[in-house]
Design a protein around this motif. Structure first.
Motif, PDB file in Angstrom:
ATOM      1  N   PHE A  43       0.783  -1.234   0.000  1.00 11.97           N
ATOM      2  CA  PHE A  43       0.000   0.000   0.000  1.00 11.97           C
ATOM      3  C   PHE A  43       0.817   1.289   0.000  1.00 11.97           C
ATOM      4  CE2 PHE A  43      -2.896  -3.157   1.782  1.00 11.97           C
ATOM      5  CZ  PHE A  43      -4.022  -2.937   1.015  1.00 11.97           C
ATOM      6  N   PRO A  53      -2.775   1.343  -3.210  1.00  9.23           N
ATOM      7  CA  PRO A  53      -2.601  -0.108  -3.417  1.00  9.23           C
ATOM      8  C   PRO A  53      -1.596  -0.382  -4.528  1.00  9.23           C
ATOM      9  CG  PRO A  53      -4.926   0.460  -3.233  1.00  9.23           C
ATOM     10  CD  PRO A  53      -4.180   1.759  -3.316  1.00  9.23           C
ATOM     11  N   TYR A  60      -8.814   3.423   2.592  1.00 10.06           N
ATOM     12  CA  TYR A  60      -8.477   2.863   1.277  1.00 10.06           C
ATOM     13  C   TYR A  60      -8.436   1.337   1.282  1.00 10.06           C
ATOM     14  CZ  TYR A  60      -3.859   3.244   3.532  1.00 10.06           C
ATOM     15  OH  TYR A  60      -2.807   3.195   4.417  1.00 10.06           O
ATOM     16  N   ARG A  61      -8.842   0.697   2.368  1.00 11.53           N
ATOM     17  CA  ARG A  61      -8.967  -0.763   2.393  1.00 11.53           C
ATOM     18  C   ARG A  61      -9.969  -1.155   3.467  1.00 11.53           C
ATOM     19  NH1 ARG A  61      -3.207  -2.677   5.156  1.00 11.53           N
ATOM     20  NH2 ARG A  61      -3.408  -1.496   7.085  1.00 11.53           N
ATOM     21  N   GLU A  98     -10.638  -7.019   5.634  1.00  9.52           N
ATOM     22  CA  GLU A  98      -9.456  -7.495   4.917  1.00  9.52           C
ATOM     23  C   GLU A  98      -8.252  -7.552   5.837  1.00  9.52           C
ATOM     24  OE1 GLU A  98      -6.263  -5.772   1.659  1.00  9.52           O
ATOM     25  OE2 GLU A  98      -8.328  -5.059   1.569  1.00  9.52           O
TER      26      GLU A  98
END
Length: 422
Positions: free
Chosen positions: A233, A238, A309-310, A314
């Motif tokens: 990242f 990413p 951003y994630r 996850e």
């Protein structure tokens, strides 16, 4: 088809065969496929079939594991300290750096200098820098021997441990490391005896400095290990948005550099890869590129919210299925080298050690303000530096009391103006 020709020798790439078929090449569509990732232990700590374990006994394994657990312990405490406003900034990442530190040991005469980015605290801890040294640097107190309070937190340096002081600009350390390798190559006493090693992330590899460093080290050549931590990242981008090719490792062959991709969450694989990289550097005097594939489960820094951003799930899944500490612990348990009781005792001891070091660092005075102007030039202090020192002293005498209510750290400057003039 390949067509022999007398003119082949005049081409710049004279070893390239001449063909009559028009064909384009791409690292993602190559017939050879993507670059493989070297691994020794699988996700549950079982050696992969055919993998060769490094020479490791119970005592050394325990030392590796303790350092791996120590890193997140220090990370968690300093992360909370920064949130409380006691230090200005902090970076943290899982303990995947210990494998390379073990392969580049402090008593290894082949290592001359290591140059880090932000996440290599584990290298210094492995070499004996100590938790007190970490805390002193982050708080900038009187025990911050190298930085003397002049660096922001996590910007470590230690001449004694052959670790170059970290600087904030991204990727600047990469061509610097190539320069160190060049200096080693030019020194007859160190040629084929010493190597330089530089750490950086895959985000830094997107900077021009990466290519400048690789070009320098590959063409001169220079005995330099380029160790890329590909954590997926960078800061907040990413990997699939950073580059279209096959990672960082695909760039090594383009520079004529020996390259390997290794599972960065497998400490034994990292040890083997870096040990072999060091051997090749010493034997050939040339650079080697190592790409360690890992995953940053934490935020990039204390100023980052990675869930922007994630997905949170996850991250939680990766903690369970690809945890480097758990993987190595399972390996040790399978050999009877570790158990639950020892795990609890270790975590308790490390937490106590870190909190003790924290309380000590908080109680110590800050570095002397006059050190802002020392260690800049050798010999006599130049006029411009003396002028700046006198100007700061005058400002502190005039405005020190006004500034104090707004910036608590200026309390130590109450008499700073007088001290600066002494």
């Amino acid at each position: 088809m390949t067509v022999p020709t007398k003119d082949q020798g005049i081409l710049p790439t004279f070893r390239s065969p001449i063909v009559s078929e028009l064909r384009f090449f791409n690292s993602l569509t190559s017939e050879q496929g993507q670059i493989p990732t070297y691994r020794v232990l699988d996700g549950v700590g079982i050696p992969v079939e055919g993998a060769q374990l490094p020479e490791i006994n119970e005592e050394f394994a325990r030392r590796l594991y303790e350092h791996m657990v120590r890193l997140p312990t220090v990370d968690n405490v300093l992360y909370n300290v920064q949130r409380q406003g006691k230090i200005s900034f902090y970076y943290g990442e899982e303990a995947t750096i210990i494998g390379s530190a073990a392969a580049l040991a402090p008593d290894d005469e082949s290592l001359k200098l290591e140059i880090g980015q932000y996440r290599e605290m584990g290298v210094l801890l492995w070499r004996g820098f100590g938790i007190d040294g970490v805390m002193a640097q982050c708080f900038g107190n009187l025990e911050d021997k190298s930085g003397k309070g002049r660096q922001m937190p996590m910007h470590f340096g230690s001449p004694e441990l052959h670790f170059h002081t970290i600087s904030s600009p991204l990727a600047t350390q990469i061509p610097q490391a190539a320069g160190v390798g060049y200096a080693l190559r030019r020194d007859p006493a160190r040629r084929h005896k010493n190597v330089a090693c530089v750490y950086f992330g895959e985000g830094a590899a997107s900077e021009g400095d990466f290519h400048a460093g690789m070009l320098l080290a590959s063409t001169i050549p220079c005995p330099t290990i380029f160790l890329a931590r590909n954590n997926g990242f960078a800061i907040s981008t990413p990997a699939h948005e950073q580059y279209a090719g096959d990672g960082i490792a695909a760039r090594g062959p383009g520079y004529g550099v020996d390259t390997v991709r290794v599972d960065g969450n497998d400490i034994l694989a990292v040890m083997n890869a870096v040990t072999e990289a060091r051997r090749r550097c010493l034997a050939s005097g040339r650079a080697v590129l190592v790409e360690a594939m890992t995953y940053r489960v934490g935020h990039h820094s204390t100023s980052d919210d990675s869930f922007a951003y994630r997905g949170r799930q996850e991250v939680e899944n990766r903690k369970k299925i690809d945890n480097p500490i758990t993987r190595f612990r399972l390996f040790m348990e399978s050999r009877g080298w570790w158990n639950d009781q020892e795990e609890e005792a270790l975590k308790s001891r490390l937490k106590k050690d870190v909190l003790t070091a924290l309380r000590k660092a908080e109680s110590l005075k800050q570095s002397d303000l006059r050190d802002l102007f020392t260690d800049v030039y050798a010999g006599e202090e130049p006029w411009n530096l003396r002028e700046q020192r006198e100007e700061l002293g005058a400002l502190l005498r005039k405005y020190g009391e006004v500034w104090q209510p707004w910036q608590s750290e200026l309390k130590r400057f109450k008499d700073g103006g007088k001290k600066l003039m002494e």
